[in-house]
Design a protein around this motif. Structure first.
Motif, short mmCIF file in Angstrom:
data_model
loop_
_atom_site.label_atom_id
_atom_site.label_comp_id
_atom_site.label_asym_id
_atom_site.label_seq_id
_atom_site.Cartn_x
_atom_site.Cartn_y
_atom_site.Cartn_z
N SER B 177 53.27 39.37 -12.86
CA SER B 177 54.63 38.53 -12.93
C SER B 177 55.23 37.41 -14.26
O SER B 177 54.62 37.13 -14.20
CB SER B 177 55.21 37.44 -11.51
OG SER B 177 54.51 38.25 -10.26
N ILE B 178 56.75 37.60 -14.70
CA ILE B 178 57.24 36.92 -15.81
C ILE B 178 57.83 35.34 -14.97
O ILE B 178 58.45 36.13 -14.26
CB ILE B 178 57.33 37.94 -16.30
CG1 ILE B 178 57.30 39.26 -16.75
CG2 ILE B 178 58.35 36.61 -17.55
CD1 ILE B 178 57.92 40.30 -17.63
N VAL B 179 56.98 34.70 -14.89
CA VAL B 179 57.76 33.01 -13.93
C VAL B 179 58.02 32.40 -15.58
O VAL B 179 57.67 32.23 -16.32
CB VAL B 179 56.58 32.58 -13.68
CG1 VAL B 179 56.89 31.68 -12.81
CG2 VAL B 179 55.83 33.47 -12.43
N GLN B 180 59.54 31.82 -14.71
CA GLN B 180 59.79 30.88 -15.83
C GLN B 180 60.03 29.72 -15.47
O GLN B 180 60.25 29.34 -13.56
CB GLN B 180 61.48 30.84 -15.97
CG GLN B 180 62.34 31.82 -16.29
CD GLN B 180 61.83 32.40 -17.48
OE1 GLN B 180 61.62 31.44 -18.74
NE2 GLN B 180 62.06 33.57 -18.26
N SER B 183 63.66 24.21 -17.40
CA SER B 183 64.72 24.42 -17.81
C SER B 183 64.96 24.01 -19.29
O SER B 183 63.90 23.37 -19.32
CB SER B 183 65.70 23.94 -16.92
OG SER B 183 65.50 22.19 -16.12
N LEU B 194 55.42 22.61 -12.62
CA LEU B 194 54.54 23.77 -13.10
C LEU B 194 54.15 23.76 -14.70
O LEU B 194 53.52 24.43 -15.41
CB LEU B 194 54.99 24.74 -12.44
CG LEU B 194 54.53 25.61 -11.40
CD1 LEU B 194 55.91 27.01 -10.93
CD2 LEU B 194 54.24 25.45 -10.49
#
Lengths: 464, 464
Positions: B177-180, B183, B194
């Protein structure tokens, strides 16, 4: 949740804690909610541990009987993180209120979780240090609660938030282990950053019982000022420009015209009813003088009125009291109301636009909230004074709040700058984080497989 | 690890990446190790992705065939975090080297993980900003690697470490998975942190592919100086006193007499052979002048020699080059040697004592290392110049290093201030963290259940 079993755990808990275990209605009621509109139920009982070992025993007894736990500091939060849910035991940490150690040379201290911010700062003055704990959320919150919600406040633009001011923690985990995170070293690259994981975890991963904090030198000089602007955009542009020059700002707060009117009426003041910045400069005498002068010039370039200065401490306190009273002043616009507060935070270059869009949205509603914010961080609050128990008004505030969150997320911002998720921002958290929520849930499940640590908070559905 | 299967995944990886997938011996050899004495084997292959989607596909293919992954930045680490182990695929991130966005008003930027520190700073100058990325570990490391090891360096005393200078990340997790995370908001209380969990995770929880960084204003004025002291304790006391006054120090580095002798010989300089502090002051012209004057007085009170000032940029560069070359100067004490470096960090009040105990310990050995350190943070390095492939000397350095760690942990310090755990500090991590290691292992298992993300690093045995 196993309510038929409750008699037995109560017996065990009473045996362990004596009179510091209570099922008294008044005690339960005093630990049922926070400072916001969020409604809970009564906890089944309240425990008042005095030591790490007692907290660990309480957690182990609760784990054995599958009793959910809500940790409780001062109840000054506003997103419902400590509201009681069905069948919970409340662990009140106010009797864990010892300042365990202060090391002036290292500018750090270790305190129990129930120590409040002002208690620590009073102690630091009393023992003759020139140090203070710099994070200032306004309320005299417990430091454990401030860790749990990743609190910040007016001074974060200079001194950072709880994220930046904690070196290590003692935490009682879901299995009743007493775990130390971090160390007293100023920096470390030793493995995963558990300290930062627990900061902002709102009691869902364990009970924070002790905190090692960074302390900050008191500034040699302080100057405060208030200054009105023709528009919110002019005020925000002023702040961007000031940050750009590197002047020594410790606080920059924005109040809109409705909020200034409310402050004037609440505190009997005569400030101009216009978008207004409250400033505070910290540093050496010369730095403060230099910063003040540059700030005045930048503000004037953006069409500001004159600075009203307050350099002596009483005048400064009076000026900032107006800012600190803002929330109550906002509620006072509608006597007897309860507060509903939003908390978005965006990159500062988008702040003026975010506030403009928010104001345009608010203009479509019959509710007329005021706005105030920690503008140096891009964080602002919309304060709705609502009629108590009026579900229609609450739904309208929630509708507007959801849209304000959408506006902020569209600008790479966050749904909550400093108040936390609790129960009020759980939907918004899903919107903000997307797939990252799955990682948070996996961590929650790994560290609290029975889902007994403040369940129902942060996540809509905590299990993966 | 399923070596009989390797043919097939190689075919899939080559199909996906073309010539950016290599099993060439020279390429594998160039990605087998870091800058330290740690020995690895050759990776089975090296992949050079250019996008998040490519990294995700590589991770998914590796997950399918249970192939372990080592992410690789510039190979400038010193604890073996990127050394290859049996059967691994190396993911080299140097082709993910685009600067994606710079926002001067927000003082932030987003870069791909392979962008190096100097590449970013050169770009920030070139586009005309007055900003820089402030974390300075000496080497021109990739920013992804600096995130992964929670790097810091000489400027951390003022500007903080990677922990303090990252707003958010893009991470490819173990399931592809590509996770952000995070912000662009300056602060947030939106759920578990995280971002900070991945900072310092050394590739064991996922592959960091993009980073949103805080940028810092370049100071208006800078002054540098060097000053000798009669003892290490006098130098450290000087630093404690300076921090106490709140003067505007950006760097304070300590070199012991052996290290000064090495620097003189290596760089053809004539500094006094004594415990020495290197200073750098940042701020406005006036602040730097004021800070420099106060610093001089405090140093003199502790028996220092005269300050040797360097205010023009060339002179300053020459002075600091001597500090940056320290590691090579230390190795040059024994031509042809390889370096073994310790990295403990303690509360500054214990630093002089920690160094004294370390020196007493070192006096019992036939090895004669030098000492240098980031004294403002309480972090120092012992540099052993070892004969290459001499197992007896390596064992002796390890014996001493283990005892230096014990000395630091006894003082509430950490085994690694900035170099990370890798393979070199895995034993020390267990000693330092006790039960907290179980939480780290639980998180590792939750986020990487197959143990394919840089396995064997950070933990001696990663599964719970």
């Amino acid at each position: 949740m196993n309510r038929h079993n409750l008699k037995h755990p109560h017996k065990e808990l009473r045996k362990r804690l004596g009179t510091r275990f209570s099922t008294d209605d008044a005690v339960r009621d005093a630990h049922a909610r926070d400072a916001s509109y969020h409604q809970g139920t009564l906890p089944d009982a309240v425990a008042f541990p005095k030591t790490n070992a007692e907290v660990a025993d309480i957690v182990r007894i609760c784990a054995k009987y599958k009793i959910p736990i809500v940790p409780y500091g001062t109840g000054t939060g506003v997103e419902g993180a400590v509201v009681a849910t069905e069948g919970v035991l409340c662990i009140a940490l106010n009797e864990m209120n010892r300042i365990l150690r202060v090391s002036p040379d290292d500018r750090d201290a270790t305190v129990e979780a129930g120590v409040t911010r002002l208690q620590l700062n009073t102690h630091l003055t009393k023992i003759g240090t020139q140090l203070h704990f710099s994070v200032d959320p306004g309320a005299d919150a417990s430091l454990g609660g401030m860790v749990a919600t990743r609190a910040s406040g007016t001074s974060a633009v200079r001194y950072g938030t709880m994220l930046d001011n904690v070196l290590g923690l003692t935490v009682v985990t879901a299995d009743g282990s007493i775990v130390q995170t971090g160390s007293r070293a100023r920096k470390s690259a030793a493995g995963y950053d558990l300290t930062r994981l627990f900061i902002g975890s709102e009691g869902t991963l364990g009970i924070i019982t002790e905190i090692t904090l960074k302390l900050t030198r008191l500034p040699d000089a302080v100057a405060s000022a208030v200054c009105a602007f023709p528009t919110v955009a002019a005020a925000v542009d002023t702040v961007i420009k000031m940050m750009d020059t590197g002047i020594s700002i410790a606080r920059i707060e924005l109040l809109d015209e409705l909020q200034m009117d409310a402050v004037n009426k609440y505190a009997g003041l005569d400030y101009e009813v216009a978008p207004t910045l409250f400033f505070e400069f910290h540093g050496s005498e010369h730095t403060v003088a230099e910063s003040s002068e540059i700030a005045g010039k930048i503000a004037a370039m953006h069409g500001s009125g004159d600075f009203r200065w307050a350099t002596d401490e009483n005048e400064r306190k009076r000026l900032w009291q107006a800012r600190y009273d803002s929330y109550y002043a906002a509620l006072n616009r509608r006597p007897g109301s309860v507060g509903y507060v939003t908390d978005v935070c965006v990159p500062i270059s988008r702040l003026a636009e975010c506030i403009a869009k928010t104001k345009a949205l608010l203009a479509t509603s019959y509710l007329i909230p005021s706005i105030l914010g920690h503008v140096g961080d891009g964080n602002f609050h919309v304060v709705f004074p609502l009629e108590p128990n009026n579900k229609v008004e609450l739904a309208e505030a929630q509708r507007l709040s959801d849209q304000i969150v959408d506006i902020a997320l569209e600008m790479d911002g966050t749904c909550t700058g400093e108040h936390g998720v609790g129960v009020g921002k759980r939907n918004a958290l899903e919107k903000e984080h997307g797939e990252a929520i799955d990682l948070m849930r996996a961590i929650k499940h790994a560290l609290d497989p029975q889902n007994l640590m403040n369940p129902g908070k942060v996540f809509l559905s905590p299990q993966t």
